[in-house]
Motif scaffolding. Structure first.
Motif, PDB file in Angstrom:
ATOM      1  N   ILE A 146       0.831  -1.209   0.000  1.00 37.64           N
ATOM      2  CA  ILE A 146       0.000   0.000   0.000  1.00 37.64           C
ATOM      3  C   ILE A 146       0.870   1.265   0.000  1.00 37.64           C
ATOM      4  N   GLU A 147       1.969   1.177   0.720  1.00 36.61           N
ATOM      5  CA  GLU A 147       2.875   2.328   0.785  1.00 36.61           C
ATOM      6  C   GLU A 147       3.398   2.677  -0.624  1.00 36.61           C
ATOM      7  N   TYR A 148       3.808   1.630  -1.363  1.00 35.18           N
ATOM      8  CA  TYR A 148       4.334   1.880  -2.718  1.00 35.18           C
ATOM      9  C   TYR A 148       3.224   2.345  -3.665  1.00 35.18           C
ATOM     10  N   ILE A 149       2.039   1.744  -3.505  1.00 32.91           N
ATOM     11  CA  ILE A 149       0.901   2.151  -4.352  1.00 32.91           C
ATOM     12  C   ILE A 149       0.600   3.634  -4.120  1.00 32.91           C
ATOM     13  N   GLY A 150       0.626   4.032  -2.851  1.00 32.21           N
ATOM     14  CA  GLY A 150       0.387   5.436  -2.494  1.00 32.21           C
ATOM     15  C   GLY A 150       1.419   6.340  -3.151  1.00 32.21           C
ATOM     16  N   GLU A 151       2.663   5.881  -3.159  1.00 30.07           N
ATOM     17  CA  GLU A 151       3.749   6.681  -3.752  1.00 30.07           C
ATOM     18  C   GLU A 151       3.536   6.855  -5.265  1.00 30.07           C
ATOM     19  N   ILE A 152       3.162   5.744  -5.933  1.00 25.77           N
ATOM     20  CA  ILE A 152       2.929   5.809  -7.396  1.00 25.77           C
ATOM     21  C   ILE A 152       1.818   6.803  -7.697  1.00 25.77           C
ATOM     22  N   ILE A 153       0.708   6.675  -6.924  1.00 26.26           N
ATOM     23  CA  ILE A 153      -0.465   7.530  -7.176  1.00 26.26           C
ATOM     24  C   ILE A 153      -0.124   8.996  -6.884  1.00 26.26           C
ATOM     25  N   LYS A 154       0.555   9.223  -5.757  1.00 24.45           N
ATOM     26  CA  LYS A 154       0.854  10.601  -5.347  1.00 24.45           C
ATOM     27  C   LYS A 154       1.885  11.258  -6.272  1.00 24.45           C
ATOM     28  N   LYS A 155       2.959  10.509  -6.545  1.00 23.96           N
ATOM     29  CA  LYS A 155       4.039  11.123  -7.347  1.00 23.96           C
ATOM     30  C   LYS A 155       3.854  10.924  -8.843  1.00 23.96           C
ATOM     31  N   LYS A 156       2.745  10.294  -9.220  1.00 28.00           N
ATOM     32  CA  LYS A 156       2.468  10.002 -10.648  1.00 28.00           C
ATOM     33  C   LYS A 156       3.653   9.276 -11.291  1.00 28.00           C
ATOM     34  N   ILE A 157       4.174   8.286 -10.590  1.00 27.55           N
ATOM     35  CA  ILE A 157       5.285   7.503 -11.166  1.00 27.55           C
ATOM     36  C   ILE A 157       4.744   6.786 -12.409  1.00 27.55           C
ATOM     37  N   GLY A 158       5.462   6.860 -13.499  1.00 27.95           N
ATOM     38  CA  GLY A 158       4.982   6.263 -14.751  1.00 27.95           C
ATOM     39  C   GLY A 158       3.944   7.140 -15.435  1.00 27.95           C
ATOM     40  N   GLY A 159       3.834   8.399 -14.999  1.00 28.02           N
ATOM     41  CA  GLY A 159       3.034   9.381 -15.721  1.00 28.02           C
ATOM     42  C   GLY A 159       1.590   9.546 -15.296  1.00 28.02           C
ATOM     43  N   LYS A 160       1.052   8.641 -14.458  1.00 25.94           N
ATOM     44  CA  LYS A 160      -0.371   8.739 -14.109  1.00 25.94           C
ATOM     45  C   LYS A 160      -0.576   8.510 -12.610  1.00 25.94           C
ATOM     46  N   SER A 161      -1.645   9.090 -12.066  1.00 26.61           N
ATOM     47  CA  SER A 161      -2.024   8.835 -10.662  1.00 26.61           C
ATOM     48  C   SER A 161      -2.831   7.549 -10.619  1.00 26.61           C
ATOM     49  N   LYS A 162      -2.233   6.502 -11.086  1.00 29.17           N
ATOM     50  CA  LYS A 162      -2.944   5.233 -11.244  1.00 29.17           C
ATOM     51  C   LYS A 162      -1.935   4.110 -11.124  1.00 29.17           C
ATOM     52  N   VAL A 163      -2.389   2.965 -10.674  1.00 34.79           N
ATOM     53  CA  VAL A 163      -1.466   1.850 -10.515  1.00 34.79           C
ATOM     54  C   VAL A 163      -2.083   0.573 -11.104  1.00 34.79           C
ATOM     55  N   LEU A 164      -1.238  -0.261 -11.662  1.00 36.96           N
ATOM     56  CA  LEU A 164      -1.686  -1.565 -12.167  1.00 36.96           C
ATOM     57  C   LEU A 164      -1.251  -2.623 -11.160  1.00 36.96           C
ATOM     58  N   ILE A 165      -2.214  -3.420 -10.742  1.00 35.70           N
ATOM     59  CA  ILE A 165      -1.846  -4.531  -9.859  1.00 35.70           C
ATOM     60  C   ILE A 165      -2.164  -5.819 -10.601  1.00 35.70           C
ATOM     61  N   GLU A 166      -1.200  -6.698 -10.699  1.00 34.49           N
ATOM     62  CA  GLU A 166      -1.477  -7.941 -11.402  1.00 34.49           C
ATOM     63  C   GLU A 166      -1.001  -9.143 -10.599  1.00 34.49           C
ATOM     64  N   GLU A 167      -1.577 -10.266 -10.962  1.00 34.08           N
ATOM     65  CA  GLU A 167      -1.234 -11.541 -10.347  1.00 34.08           C
ATOM     66  C   GLU A 167       0.257 -11.816 -10.547  1.00 34.08           C
ATOM     67  N   LYS A 168       0.907 -12.347  -9.524  1.00 34.94           N
ATOM     68  CA  LYS A 168       2.323 -12.699  -9.656  1.00 34.94           C
ATOM     69  C   LYS A 168       2.437 -14.047 -10.373  1.00 34.94           C
ATOM     70  N   ALA A 169       3.146 -14.055 -11.473  1.00 32.66           N
ATOM     71  CA  ALA A 169       3.362 -15.308 -12.208  1.00 32.66           C
ATOM     72  C   ALA A 169       4.625 -15.959 -11.657  1.00 32.66           C
ATOM     73  N   LYS A 170       4.589 -17.289 -11.485  1.00 32.30           N
ATOM     74  CA  LYS A 170       5.761 -17.968 -10.930  1.00 32.30           C
ATOM     75  C   LYS A 170       6.369 -18.901 -11.959  1.00 32.30           C
ATOM     76  N   GLY A 171       7.669 -18.784 -12.136  1.00 29.68           N
ATOM     77  CA  GLY A 171       8.356 -19.648 -13.095  1.00 29.68           C
ATOM     78  C   GLY A 171       9.625 -18.984 -13.591  1.00 29.68           C
ATOM     79  N   GLU A 172      10.059 -19.359 -14.777  1.00 29.11           N
ATOM     80  CA  GLU A 172      11.265 -18.773 -15.377  1.00 29.11           C
ATOM     81  C   GLU A 172      10.866 -17.826 -16.505  1.00 29.11           C
ATOM     82  N   GLU A 173      11.579 -16.729 -16.577  1.00 25.30           N
ATOM     83  CA  GLU A 173      11.261 -15.738 -17.609  1.00 25.30           C
ATOM     84  C   GLU A 173      12.057 -15.972 -18.875  1.00 25.30           C
TER      85      GLU A 173
END
Ligand code: AMP
Ligand code: GLY
Length: 439
Positions: A170-197
């Motif tokens: 939540i702390e990092y999400i707040g930072e992204i939204i507040k500081k517009k990291i990546g250009g927007k006051s919005k955050v993408l949350i996605e499922e963590k995929a497990k395996g090899e990249e």
């Protein structure tokens, strides 16, 4: 033919190198650092930021450039392709609308969903921290937090690696939204995929693709894939075009996913022309899409481009003329190991303006390729910037020999404040990855 290459990194050095193999090329470049490799291959260069669209367009027109190739993502997002095309210059790179597949992660996930493309992950975007918290709990905290736009590969945080509980998330999400990291006051949350990249790059003419050999990059700063994410510390590929943990059928499945993405972009009226990059995770349910980039990968370009014997400018023309289905490309069946030399502190706080000395002649004699990256040349000396400095690529039939070749060449690179992940491409690291998959 007059060709202009945009970008001053090692990927662009590799692009310039292959362009120069075509006949009658006059090479021009635009870079914001003086990359000595690109400088020596170019007839002339413009020292300018890669996102200065108007200045680059003016330069291209003044120099009568016939075709432009774009290495990094930022100028794609700035619409450099669009403006050059409007001014009658051919560009073998996507327009900004198609490059959204990389520059807008929310749009990318929505395209995958709309066109029912296989390999999707659960995701949601939030502007409200409380709603984000509920979604994280729904996914049992096994999530990845991403800014929506570009962050140079450094904005993504993975549960269990970069944060360990909902409070930290939540702390990092707040930072992204507040500081517009990546250009927007919005955050993408996605499922963590497990395996090899793994990475699958391909050429696209907007309708069909030609997939290239697979590569595995190493985004983490420290040996054993530990530490913060970086732009990529090094990579390897195998002579059969696969990876130790990827079968031919998984390769084909992943190529079919990229093909479907190209088709869906076409249906969205955003025809994708140029190199495309799929980052996948091989999970127990098959390959999942981690990200899609609208360009070659860096370092992955350095594993693949030196193996390409086909005329690169002909290939670019085939991409522009929707002619790829009639093209056959010739790739040397060799293994490659690429290791980046980066400034000490890279990924956290790089030591900049530190001198690097290297013996180009001996590196060449070792059989390895040398690609300069974000260094600056001053008074014939080479200095670090905040980004990666140079890459060495060993190329041989067997991976083990490519790795030894790369290490032999690295002995000719010296600097008081440089750092290298020596474990990349070693049997030990690959075996540990294989063991992880088995368990
Ligand atoms: P990206 O900038 O999207 O490539 O993310 C950087 C790195 O974060 C990737 O190379 C992965 O190692 C990791 N990552 C990103 N998304 C996911 C995901 N959904 N599941 C697991 N790891 C991920
Ligand atoms: N190797 C990661 C990237 O090019 O984005």
């Amino acid at each position: 033919m007059k060709v202009l290459v945009i970008g001053g990194g090692a990927r662009e050095h590799a692009i310039c190198d292959i362009v120069k193999k075509s006949k009658n090329i006059e090479l021009y470049s635009v870079m914001s650092n003086i990359n000595p490799g690109i400088e020596s291959l170019s007839k002339e260069y413009l020292f300018e930021k890669e996102i200065e669209v108007d200045k680059i367009v003016e330069y291209a027109i003044n120099k009568n450039i016939e075709i432009v190739l774009i290495g990094p993502e930022a100028p794609l997002e700035s619409g450099l392709t669009n403006e050059l095309i409007l001014n009658g210059v051919l560009v073998c790179a996507p327009k900004k609308e198609a490059a959204r597949i990389e520059t807008d992660k929310e749009w990318m996930r929505n395209i995958l969903k709309k066109y029912e493309i296989p390999g999707q992950l659960k995701f949601k975007c939030f502007t409200d921290i409380n709603k984000a918290e509920i979604f994280i709990e729904d996914l049992n905290g096994e999530v990845v937090i991403k800014p929506i736009g570009l962050t140079g590969g450094k904005g993504v945080r993975v549960s269990g690696d970069h944060f360990y509980n909902t409070v930290e998330a939540i702390e990092y999400i707040g930072e992204i939204i507040k500081k517009k990291i990546g250009g927007k006051s919005k955050v993408l949350i996605e499922e963590k995929a497990k395996g090899e990249e793994f990475t699958l790059q391909a050429f696209s003419d907007g309708v069909s693709i030609i997939p290239l050999p697979l590569v595995q990059d190493h985004k983490r700063l420290f040996p054993g894939d530990k530490g913060p994410n970086t732009g990529g510390m090094g990579s390897y590929s195998l002579s059969n075009g696969l990876l130790p943990f990827i079968s031919k059928s998984i390769y084909e499945e992943s190529a079919a996913i990229l093909q479907k993405i190209i088709e869906s972009l076409n249906r969205e009226k955003c025809k994708f022309i140029g190199p495309i990059y799929g980052q996948f995770m091989l999970t127990s349910e098959g390959p999942k899409i981690i990200e899609v980039n609208a360009r070659f990968g860096d370092p992955e370009a350095m594993n693949v481009l030196p193996l390409l014997s086909s005329d690169y400018i002909d290939l670019c023309k085939a991409m522009l003329n929707e002619n790829l289905c009639k093209k056959q490309i010739i790739i040397d069946n060799k293994s490659t190991v690429c290791k980046y030399i980066v400034p000490e502190g890279y990924g956290v706080k790089s030591m900049i303006d530190e001198k690097i000395t290297l013996d180009e002649e001996n590196i060449k004699n070792s059989g390895s390729k040398l690609y300069y990256a974000s260094v600056n040349k001053k008074n014939n000396n080479i200095y670090t910037t905040s980004s990666r400095s140079l890459a060495i690529v060993g190329i041989s039939d067997l991976l083990v020999d490519a790795e030894i070749m790369c290490e032999n060449a690295l002995r000719y690179v010296k600097g008081k404040h440089i750092y290298i992940r020596h474990d990349i491409g070693t049997s030990k690291l690959i075996q540990s990855k294989m063991n992880k998959i088995k368990n």
